[in-house]
Design a protein around this motif. Structure first.
Motif, PDB file in Angstrom:
ATOM      1  N   THR A 127       0.806  -1.262   0.080  1.00  0.00           N
ATOM      2  CA  THR A 127      -0.015  -0.132   0.125  1.00  0.00           C
ATOM      3  C   THR A 127       0.866   1.232  -0.014  1.00  0.00           C
ATOM      4  O   THR A 127       0.205   2.486  -0.371  1.00  0.00           O
ATOM      5  N   GLY A 128       1.893   1.219   0.504  1.00  0.00           N
ATOM      6  CA  GLY A 128       2.720   2.600   0.620  1.00  0.00           C
ATOM      7  C   GLY A 128       2.513   3.271   1.810  1.00  0.00           C
ATOM      8  O   GLY A 128       2.731   4.486   1.513  1.00  0.00           O
ATOM      9  N   CYS A 129       1.810   2.600   2.806  1.00  0.00           N
ATOM     10  CA  CYS A 129       1.643   3.432   3.957  1.00  0.00           C
ATOM     11  C   CYS A 129       2.872   3.941   4.619  1.00  0.00           C
ATOM     12  O   CYS A 129       3.977   3.220   4.596  1.00  0.00           O
ATOM     13  N   THR A 130       2.887   5.042   5.093  1.00  0.00           N
ATOM     14  CA  THR A 130       4.009   5.563   6.042  1.00  0.00           C
ATOM     15  C   THR A 130       4.221   4.775   7.236  1.00  0.00           C
ATOM     16  O   THR A 130       2.953   4.830   7.948  1.00  0.00           O
ATOM     17  N   LEU A 131       4.987   4.019   7.656  1.00  0.00           N
ATOM     18  CA  LEU A 131       5.045   3.236   8.961  1.00  0.00           C
ATOM     19  C   LEU A 131       5.971   3.824   9.627  1.00  0.00           C
ATOM     20  O   LEU A 131       7.056   4.050   9.798  1.00  0.00           O
ATOM     21  N   LEU A 132       5.313   4.460  10.878  1.00  0.00           N
ATOM     22  CA  LEU A 132       6.087   5.402  11.864  1.00  0.00           C
ATOM     23  C   LEU A 132       6.321   4.202  13.210  1.00  0.00           C
ATOM     24  O   LEU A 132       5.549   4.114  14.146  1.00  0.00           O
ATOM     25  N   ALA A 133       7.396   3.608  13.199  1.00  0.00           N
ATOM     26  CA  ALA A 133       7.673   2.603  14.044  1.00  0.00           C
ATOM     27  C   ALA A 133       8.514   3.292  15.282  1.00  0.00           C
ATOM     28  O   ALA A 133       9.498   3.891  15.123  1.00  0.00           O
ATOM     29  N   GLY A 134       8.199   2.735  16.374  1.00  0.00           N
ATOM     30  CA  GLY A 134       9.128   3.166  17.532  1.00  0.00           C
ATOM     31  C   GLY A 134       8.457   4.636  18.116  1.00  0.00           C
ATOM     32  O   GLY A 134       8.976   4.914  19.030  1.00  0.00           O
ATOM     33  N   TRP A 135       7.466   5.073  17.320  1.00  0.00           N
ATOM     34  CA  TRP A 135       6.866   6.493  17.763  1.00  0.00           C
ATOM     35  C   TRP A 135       5.771   6.184  18.981  1.00  0.00           C
ATOM     36  O   TRP A 135       5.058   5.021  18.627  1.00  0.00           O
ATOM     37  N   ARG A 136       5.497   7.151  19.856  1.00  0.00           N
ATOM     38  CA  ARG A 136       4.523   6.906  20.865  1.00  0.00           C
ATOM     39  C   ARG A 136       3.894   8.335  20.941  1.00  0.00           C
ATOM     40  O   ARG A 136       4.513   9.237  20.853  1.00  0.00           O
ATOM     41  N   VAL A 137       2.479   8.016  21.113  1.00  0.00           N
ATOM     42  CA  VAL A 137       1.734   9.370  21.070  1.00  0.00           C
ATOM     43  C   VAL A 137       1.413   9.926  22.616  1.00  0.00           C
ATOM     44  O   VAL A 137       1.515   9.069  23.465  1.00  0.00           O
ATOM     45  N   VAL A 138       1.902  11.038  22.701  1.00  0.00           N
ATOM     46  CA  VAL A 138       1.985  11.680  24.137  1.00  0.00           C
ATOM     47  C   VAL A 138       1.110  12.722  24.528  1.00  0.00           C
ATOM     48  O   VAL A 138       0.780  12.807  25.588  1.00  0.00           O
ATOM     49  N   ALA A 139       0.663  13.260  23.443  1.00  0.00           N
ATOM     50  CA  ALA A 139      -0.304  14.536  23.693  1.00  0.00           C
ATOM     51  C   ALA A 139      -1.157  14.795  22.428  1.00  0.00           C
ATOM     52  O   ALA A 139      -0.871  14.313  21.376  1.00  0.00           O
ATOM     53  N   ALA A 140      -2.385  15.722  22.647  1.00  0.00           N
ATOM     54  CA  ALA A 140      -2.848  16.245  21.344  1.00  0.00           C
ATOM     55  C   ALA A 140      -2.885  17.524  21.425  1.00  0.00           C
ATOM     56  O   ALA A 140      -3.863  18.238  21.954  1.00  0.00           O
ATOM     57  N   PRO A 141      -1.903  18.304  20.912  1.00  0.00           N
ATOM     58  CA  PRO A 141      -1.691  19.879  21.283  1.00  0.00           C
ATOM     59  C   PRO A 141      -2.489  20.691  20.564  1.00  0.00           C
ATOM     60  O   PRO A 141      -2.695  21.815  21.088  1.00  0.00           O
ATOM     61  N   ALA A 142      -3.303  19.949  19.701  1.00  0.00           N
ATOM     62  CA  ALA A 142      -4.088  20.888  18.689  1.00  0.00           C
ATOM     63  C   ALA A 142      -5.236  20.035  18.089  1.00  0.00           C
ATOM     64  O   ALA A 142      -4.930  18.766  17.969  1.00  0.00           O
TER      65      ALA A 142
END
Lengths: 431, 103
Positions: free
Chosen positions: A71-86
């Protein structure tokens, strides 16, 4: 605001992969994000082309990961969501580096973790979760010749016992707290899922000589500096087993912190969703264990539905949505079968640690009247895991409502917390 | 003693989903609290510490702790990796020359 991705999927387990693939194949620009270094979530952890052939879920794994690569999805591995600033923006962090990732639509597939209940000795080195033990084995721990007791509740016990035995571990006992009658009723209810019956039978026959005790649980664990033995009980009878490891976990609880932070309405501990898995927050869908603990097949189906809906293919989504009923029934059956017996809520002694991050004792927490009071007065749930372990325990032990997520969702660098929302036209996230 | 530890570590299984051939696992050298160990590529730092007999951290009241959840939730596996404190060693793979120290 210009979104750099049409769709961001958080969690790269089976459900998240299915969502990303389904939307990506229909032309959406998709990013798939996970805090692990490889996609697959917990259930597909450590699977690869060579090992998949002999794994019960190998074929499904190969099917979805091949489609994901296509599919060509961008895989963001090792990233963790810490907040929703906006609005429509997530702040993510990896190795102290921080990025803001804007999105048009969001699918949350953050999965579940094990529920842990405090009992005397549960903080000893050598005591892990059931899924935790399996994850550690997949991460490289050698258990050959080691003696393991597996205890707690849930369908994972048998599956993981079988896996650990295959790695050369000696399983001394499996202790399921649910009574036999409830397990048999659950087995009968699986009529709609012959595959699951076959899977369970295969697991059991692979470890046919291992004692499987029902209505049985760990009373306490002991050892000098490290686990040496556990005391098991069936209420009437009590006995001690020498072991190197105790893998103990009490079914699963959803990783609900991110949807709660975003304001998604909850219902009985899960995210409330509609037929297309849309939450109460516009543009945010939740799938998999977040909507009810139901396993891989439910998560994949929900991922397809949410992915189709995100791509505007409502008719297709509706067709698949009609198949959800039996999975939702399965999830309710699981919940009923593996609900906790009252004896488990009395295992902790006054000096048993409840909050492992801050070493807060049961006696301290029990004096409080609510989760909020426990946090403010004892620091229970205020440590590094931010109540993910002791909060779920407190819900069971004291019947408290655990809430109040605030950013950061995970301990973060000061620079991450202080940064102003940074949103550029093309986004600024590099995989 | 040191040899035994090395054996325990080299027996660890690789966890590399992209590998298609079961070729001999390659080894990487890391240091845990100053002692050198060889581990199979793909081994997590937490697994290496367990095999080396090291607790990941000492709790607030001084108890040694090992990983509980194995999946980046419980935070019991925190240790200092290459000078960066509080890394979740369950989610960090061993890499050549890595320096791991406990608190």
């Amino acid at each position: 605001m210009t979104a750099s991705y049409d769709l961001v999927v958080v969690g790269a387990g089976p459900g998240g992969i299915a969502a990303a693939v389904t939307a990506g194949e229909r032309g959406l620009h998709v990013a798939l994000l996970d805090d692990n270094h490889l996609p697959g979530g917990q259930i597909w952890r450590g699977l690869h082309a060579a090992s998949a052939a002999s794994h019960p879920h190998g074929e499904t794994f190969l099917h979805w990961t091949a489609r994901l690569r296509g599919t060509g999805c961008t895989l963001l591995a090792g990233w963790r969501v810490v907040a929703a600033p906006a609005p429509q923006c997530l702040r993510i962090e990896r190795d102290g580096e921080c990025r803001d990732i804007p999105y048009r639509r969001l699918i949350l597939a953050t999965g579940a973790r094990e529920r842990f209940l405090p009992f005397p000795g549960w903080t000893l080195p050598g005591v892990t979760g059931v899924g935790g033990m399996q994850a550690l084995v997949k991460a490289g721990i050698d258990l050959r010749g080691r003696t393991i007791v597996i205890a707690g509740t849930g369908p994972l016990l048998l599956a993981i016992a079988s896996g650990l035995a295959r790695c050369g571990a000696r399983i001394a006992a499996i202790c399921e707290q649910a009574p036999l009658a409830r397990l048999l009723a659950f087995g009968l209810s699986l009529g709609a899922f012959p595959g699951k019956i076959v899977e369970a039978a295969r697991y059991r026959s692979s470890i046919a000589q291992v004692p499987f005790h029902t209505a049985c649980w760990v009373r306490h664990a002991e050892g000098a500096g490290r686990l040496q033995r556990v005391t098991l009980t069936s209420g009437r009878r009590q006995w001690t087993v020498d072991c190197d490891w105790l893998a103990c976990g009490f079914h699963l609880v959803p990783n609900i912190e991110l949807p709660r932070l975003l304001g998604c309405t909850l219902s009985e501990g899960y995210v409330a969703v509609d037929a297309f898995r849309q939450s109460s927050v516009g543009g945010v869908a939740c799938i998999g264990e977040l909507t009810g603990i139901g396993g891989m097949e439910k998560a994949i189906l929900e991922g397809e539905i949410a992915g189709l809906a995100a791509a505007g293919h409502d008719a297709e989504a509706r067709v698949r949505s009609s198949r959800l009923v039996r999975f939702e029934r399965f999830a309710r059956n699981l919940e009923r079968t593996f609900r906790l017996r009252n004896e488990l809520l009395d295992l902790a002694r006054p000096d048993t640690i409840v909050c492992r991050c801050e070493d807060i004792l049961y006696a301290q927490v029990a004096q409080c009247g609510s989760w909020r009071e426990a946090k403010l007065h004892t620091r229970c749930g205020m440590g590094a895991c931010q109540g993910r372990i002791c909060g779920a325990a407190a819900e069971s032990l004291f019947g408290w409502q655990v809430s109040g997520d605030r950013p950061p969702l995970f301990p973060s660098a000061v620079s991450t917390l202080a940064a102003a929302p940074q949103v550029t036209e093309h986004g600024n996230v590099s995989p | 003693m040191h040899n035994q530890r090395v054996n325990a570590l080299t027996n660890a299984r690789p966890a590399h989903p992209t590998d298609s051939s079961p070729a001999l696992p390659s080894l990487v050298s890391i240091a845990i609290n100053g002692l050198a160990f060889q581990v199979v590529e793909g081994t997590s730092v937490a697994a290496a510490m367990l095999a080396a007999g090291e607790a990941c951290r000492l709790s607030v009241s001084g108890e040694p702790r090992l990983p509980l959840c194995g999946m980046g939730i419980c935070m019991e596996c925190r240790a200092t990796v290459n000078g960066i404190p509080h890394r979740l060693t369950c989610q960090v793979l061993c890499a050549a020359g890595m320096q791991v120290t406990t608190e």
